[in-house]
Scaffold this motif. Structure first.
Motif, PDB file in Angstrom:
ATOM      1  N   GLU A  10     -35.917 -14.515  13.811  1.00 31.22           N
ATOM      2  CA  GLU A  10     -36.193 -14.181  15.204  1.00 31.22           C
ATOM      3  C   GLU A  10     -37.318 -15.044  15.755  1.00 31.22           C
ATOM      4  OE1 GLU A  10     -37.405 -10.055  15.382  1.00 31.22           O
ATOM      5  OE2 GLU A  10     -39.149 -10.413  14.089  1.00 31.22           O
ATOM      6  N   MET A  11     -37.330 -15.105  17.087  1.00 28.07           N
ATOM      7  CA  MET A  11     -38.406 -15.758  17.819  1.00 28.07           C
ATOM      8  C   MET A  11     -38.800 -14.791  18.932  1.00 28.07           C
ATOM      9  SD  MET A  11     -38.416 -19.537  19.610  1.00 28.07           S
ATOM     10  CE  MET A  11     -38.095 -20.378  18.058  1.00 28.07           C
ATOM     11  N   LEU A  12     -40.082 -14.449  18.992  1.00 30.10           N
ATOM     12  CA  LEU A  12     -40.528 -13.406  19.905  1.00 30.10           C
ATOM     13  C   LEU A  12     -41.159 -13.919  21.195  1.00 30.10           C
ATOM     14  CD1 LEU A  12     -41.945 -10.941  17.224  1.00 30.10           C
ATOM     15  CD2 LEU A  12     -39.691 -10.915  18.341  1.00 30.10           C
ATOM     16  N   THR A  13     -41.482 -15.201  21.251  1.00 29.68           N
ATOM     17  CA  THR A  13     -42.018 -15.788  22.482  1.00 29.68           C
ATOM     18  C   THR A  13     -41.479 -17.206  22.632  1.00 29.68           C
ATOM     19  OG1 THR A  13     -43.978 -16.850  21.531  1.00 29.68           O
ATOM     20  CG2 THR A  13     -44.202 -14.525  22.182  1.00 29.68           C
ATOM     21  N   PRO A  14     -41.310 -17.661  23.877  1.00 30.61           N
ATOM     22  CA  PRO A  14     -40.854 -19.042  24.071  1.00 30.61           C
ATOM     23  C   PRO A  14     -41.843 -20.066  23.524  1.00 30.61           C
ATOM     24  CG  PRO A  14     -40.899 -17.834  26.170  1.00 30.61           C
ATOM     25  CD  PRO A  14     -41.458 -16.935  25.116  1.00 30.61           C
ATOM     26  N   ASP A  15     -43.125 -19.690  23.461  1.00 26.55           N
ATOM     27  CA  ASP A  15     -44.152 -20.608  22.964  1.00 26.55           C
ATOM     28  C   ASP A  15     -44.005 -20.909  21.478  1.00 26.55           C
ATOM     29  OD1 ASP A  15     -45.240 -20.590  25.505  1.00 26.55           O
ATOM     30  OD2 ASP A  15     -46.754 -19.078  25.018  1.00 26.55           O
ATOM     31  N   TYR A 116     -32.249 -31.170  17.642  1.00 32.89           N
ATOM     32  CA  TYR A 116     -32.186 -31.246  19.105  1.00 32.89           C
ATOM     33  C   TYR A 116     -31.246 -30.174  19.651  1.00 32.89           C
ATOM     34  CZ  TYR A 116     -31.204 -32.861  23.812  1.00 32.89           C
ATOM     35  OH  TYR A 116     -31.049 -32.921  25.177  1.00 32.89           O
ATOM     36  N   LEU A 117     -30.065 -30.034  19.049  1.00 34.56           N
ATOM     37  CA  LEU A 117     -29.103 -29.033  19.522  1.00 34.56           C
ATOM     38  C   LEU A 117     -29.684 -27.631  19.416  1.00 34.56           C
ATOM     39  CD1 LEU A 117     -26.303 -28.416  20.663  1.00 34.56           C
ATOM     40  CD2 LEU A 117     -25.446 -28.346  18.298  1.00 34.56           C
ATOM     41  N   LEU A 118     -30.367 -27.337  18.311  1.00 36.97           N
ATOM     42  CA  LEU A 118     -30.982 -26.028  18.153  1.00 36.97           C
ATOM     43  C   LEU A 118     -32.091 -25.818  19.178  1.00 36.97           C
ATOM     44  CD1 LEU A 118     -31.147 -23.330  16.751  1.00 36.97           C
ATOM     45  CD2 LEU A 118     -32.555 -24.406  14.976  1.00 36.97           C
ATOM     46  N   SER A 119     -32.875 -26.839  19.449  1.00 36.15           N
ATOM     47  CA  SER A 119     -33.918 -26.741  20.483  1.00 36.15           C
ATOM     48  C   SER A 119     -33.297 -26.403  21.829  1.00 36.15           C
ATOM     49  CB  SER A 119     -34.707 -28.047  20.579  1.00 36.15           C
ATOM     50  OG  SER A 119     -35.399 -28.303  19.380  1.00 36.15           O
ATOM     51  N   GLN A 120     -32.172 -27.029  22.136  1.00 30.89           N
ATOM     52  CA  GLN A 120     -31.478 -26.745  23.388  1.00 30.89           C
ATOM     53  C   GLN A 120     -30.976 -25.303  23.423  1.00 30.89           C
ATOM     54  OE1 GLN A 120     -31.123 -29.052  26.148  1.00 30.89           O
ATOM     55  NE2 GLN A 120     -32.812 -29.744  24.861  1.00 30.89           N
ATOM     56  N   ALA A 121     -30.464 -24.819  22.284  1.00 30.99           N
ATOM     57  CA  ALA A 121     -29.973 -23.442  22.203  1.00 30.99           C
ATOM     58  C   ALA A 121     -31.107 -22.449  22.458  1.00 30.99           C
ATOM     59  CB  ALA A 121     -29.336 -23.181  20.839  1.00 30.99           C
ATOM     60  N   ILE A 122     -32.248 -22.704  21.857  1.00 32.63           N
ATOM     61  CA  ILE A 122     -33.387 -21.802  22.018  1.00 32.63           C
ATOM     62  C   ILE A 122     -33.899 -21.834  23.459  1.00 32.63           C
ATOM     63  CG2 ILE A 122     -35.767 -21.355  21.287  1.00 32.63           C
ATOM     64  CD1 ILE A 122     -34.875 -22.613  18.518  1.00 32.63           C
ATOM     65  N   GLU A 123     -34.012 -23.023  24.032  1.00 34.90           N
ATOM     66  CA  GLU A 123     -34.453 -23.128  25.426  1.00 34.90           C
ATOM     67  C   GLU A 123     -33.478 -22.414  26.357  1.00 34.90           C
ATOM     68  OE1 GLU A 123     -35.158 -27.244  26.382  1.00 34.90           O
ATOM     69  OE2 GLU A 123     -36.831 -27.391  24.965  1.00 34.90           O
ATOM     70  N   VAL A 134     -35.211 -13.857  20.798  1.00 31.40           N
ATOM     71  CA  VAL A 134     -34.059 -14.673  20.434  1.00 31.40           C
ATOM     72  C   VAL A 134     -33.898 -14.535  18.935  1.00 31.40           C
ATOM     73  CG1 VAL A 134     -33.071 -16.998  20.404  1.00 31.40           C
ATOM     74  CG2 VAL A 134     -34.498 -16.281  22.334  1.00 31.40           C
ATOM     75  N   TRP A 135     -32.682 -14.279  18.490  1.00 32.49           N
ATOM     76  CA  TRP A 135     -32.479 -14.105  17.064  1.00 32.49           C
ATOM     77  C   TRP A 135     -31.177 -14.750  16.619  1.00 32.49           C
ATOM     78  CZ3 TRP A 135     -29.113 -10.781  14.215  1.00 32.49           C
ATOM     79  CH2 TRP A 135     -28.246 -10.007  14.990  1.00 32.49           C
ATOM     80  N   VAL A 136     -31.091 -14.932  15.316  1.00 30.67           N
ATOM     81  CA  VAL A 136     -29.943 -15.619  14.726  1.00 30.67           C
ATOM     82  C   VAL A 136     -29.856 -15.202  13.260  1.00 30.67           C
ATOM     83  CG1 VAL A 136     -31.282 -17.666  14.038  1.00 30.67           C
ATOM     84  CG2 VAL A 136     -28.832 -17.904  14.511  1.00 30.67           C
ATOM     85  N   HIS A 137     -28.682 -15.339  12.703  1.00 28.40           N
ATOM     86  CA  HIS A 137     -28.587 -15.195  11.244  1.00 28.40           C
ATOM     87  C   HIS A 137     -27.804 -16.378  10.702  1.00 28.40           C
ATOM     88  CE1 HIS A 137     -24.809 -13.128  12.394  1.00 28.40           C
ATOM     89  NE2 HIS A 137     -24.351 -13.611  11.259  1.00 28.40           N
ATOM     90  N   THR A 138     -28.143 -16.743   9.490  1.00 27.28           N
ATOM     91  CA  THR A 138     -27.456 -17.808   8.778  1.00 27.28           C
ATOM     92  C   THR A 138     -27.271 -17.310   7.352  1.00 27.28           C
ATOM     93  OG1 THR A 138     -27.462 -20.199   8.277  1.00 27.28           O
ATOM     94  CG2 THR A 138     -29.590 -19.049   8.119  1.00 27.28           C
ATOM     95  N   ASN A 149     -33.898 -25.838   9.357  1.00 23.62           N
ATOM     96  CA  ASN A 149     -33.876 -26.219  10.768  1.00 23.62           C
ATOM     97  C   ASN A 149     -34.332 -25.054  11.642  1.00 23.62           C
ATOM     98  OD1 ASN A 149     -33.419 -27.707  13.141  1.00 23.62           O
ATOM     99  ND2 ASN A 149     -31.217 -27.357  13.110  1.00 23.62           N
ATOM    100  N   TYR A 150     -33.817 -23.854  11.378  1.00 27.52           N
ATOM    101  CA  TYR A 150     -34.241 -22.683  12.155  1.00 27.52           C
ATOM    102  C   TYR A 150     -35.750 -22.466  12.039  1.00 27.52           C
ATOM    103  CZ  TYR A 150     -29.338 -21.419  12.852  1.00 27.52           C
ATOM    104  OH  TYR A 150     -28.010 -21.433  13.214  1.00 27.52           O
ATOM    105  N   GLN A 151     -36.254 -22.553  10.829  1.00 26.96           N
ATOM    106  CA  GLN A 151     -37.687 -22.326  10.621  1.00 26.96           C
ATOM    107  C   GLN A 151     -38.526 -23.463  11.222  1.00 26.96           C
ATOM    108  OE1 GLN A 151     -37.326 -21.518   6.363  1.00 26.96           O
ATOM    109  NE2 GLN A 151     -37.870 -19.376   6.761  1.00 26.96           N
ATOM    110  N   ALA A 152     -38.036 -24.682  11.145  1.00 23.36           N
ATOM    111  CA  ALA A 152     -38.758 -25.820  11.720  1.00 23.36           C
ATOM    112  C   ALA A 152     -38.856 -25.720  13.240  1.00 23.36           C
ATOM    113  CB  ALA A 152     -38.083 -27.133  11.332  1.00 23.36           C
TER     114      ALA A 152
END
Length: 167
Positions: A10-15, A116-123, A134-138, A149-152
């Protein structure tokens, strides 16, 4: 018996996003005209290499209901006019947005496009109205670099599960 490890992040803030800004020629566009056949194609195009099987036996009605729902957003990545990958974002209750599916076609893996693609998805996820998480599972069946990549990009692991299946 086969064991698969599932990682929930998960990501709890856009920052928290640590974006990769070099596209390496990849362009990403939101699909504005929903067509379930396109989602199905992209699911198979990307997922075949990673044993995505949960939707393979879906009927056209199931695909249409899922893909054309108002809370699902499809984004397609292209490289020199060819589909290269995609991601789907699903808006859920309480401001949660899940990256439902994410990935590149096999010919585009290893070319520096995944971050880059993941950065675009998160944005894109954070730009949806009301997003608070924002959350995801792999899982261990995905590309060996998926979790890294998710953690980076700034995701934090919040749950790990082991799923056992009889082979």
């Amino acid at each position: 018996m086969t064991e698969t490890t599932i990682f929930h992040l998960e990501m709890l803030t856009p920052d928290a996003l640590k974006p990769k800004t070099n596209s390496n020629g990849l362009t990403v566009n939101k699909v504005l005209f929903k067509q379930f056949e396109y989602n199905r194609f992209l699911y198979q195009f990307v997922g075949a290499a990673w044993q995505w099987t949960d939707k393979l036996n879906w009927t056209e009605q199931q695909w249409q209901q899922y893909s054309e729902a108002g809370n699902l957003h499809l984004f397609v990545a292209s490289y020199q006019g060819s589909p290269a990958g995609y991601y789907e974002l699903q808006q859920q209750e309480e401001g949660n947005v899940e990256i439902m599916y994410f990935g590149l076609g096999t010919r585009f893996i290893g070319k520096g496009m995944g971050g880059y693609l993941l950065s675009q998805a998160i944005e894109s996820a954070w730009s949806l109205p009301g997003t608070r998480r924002v959350w995801v599972h792999t899982c261990s069946l995905d590309h060996p670099s998926a979790l890294k990549n998710y953690q980076a990009r700034g995701f934090s692991l919040f749950k790990t599960e082991i799923e056992s299946t009889v082979s």
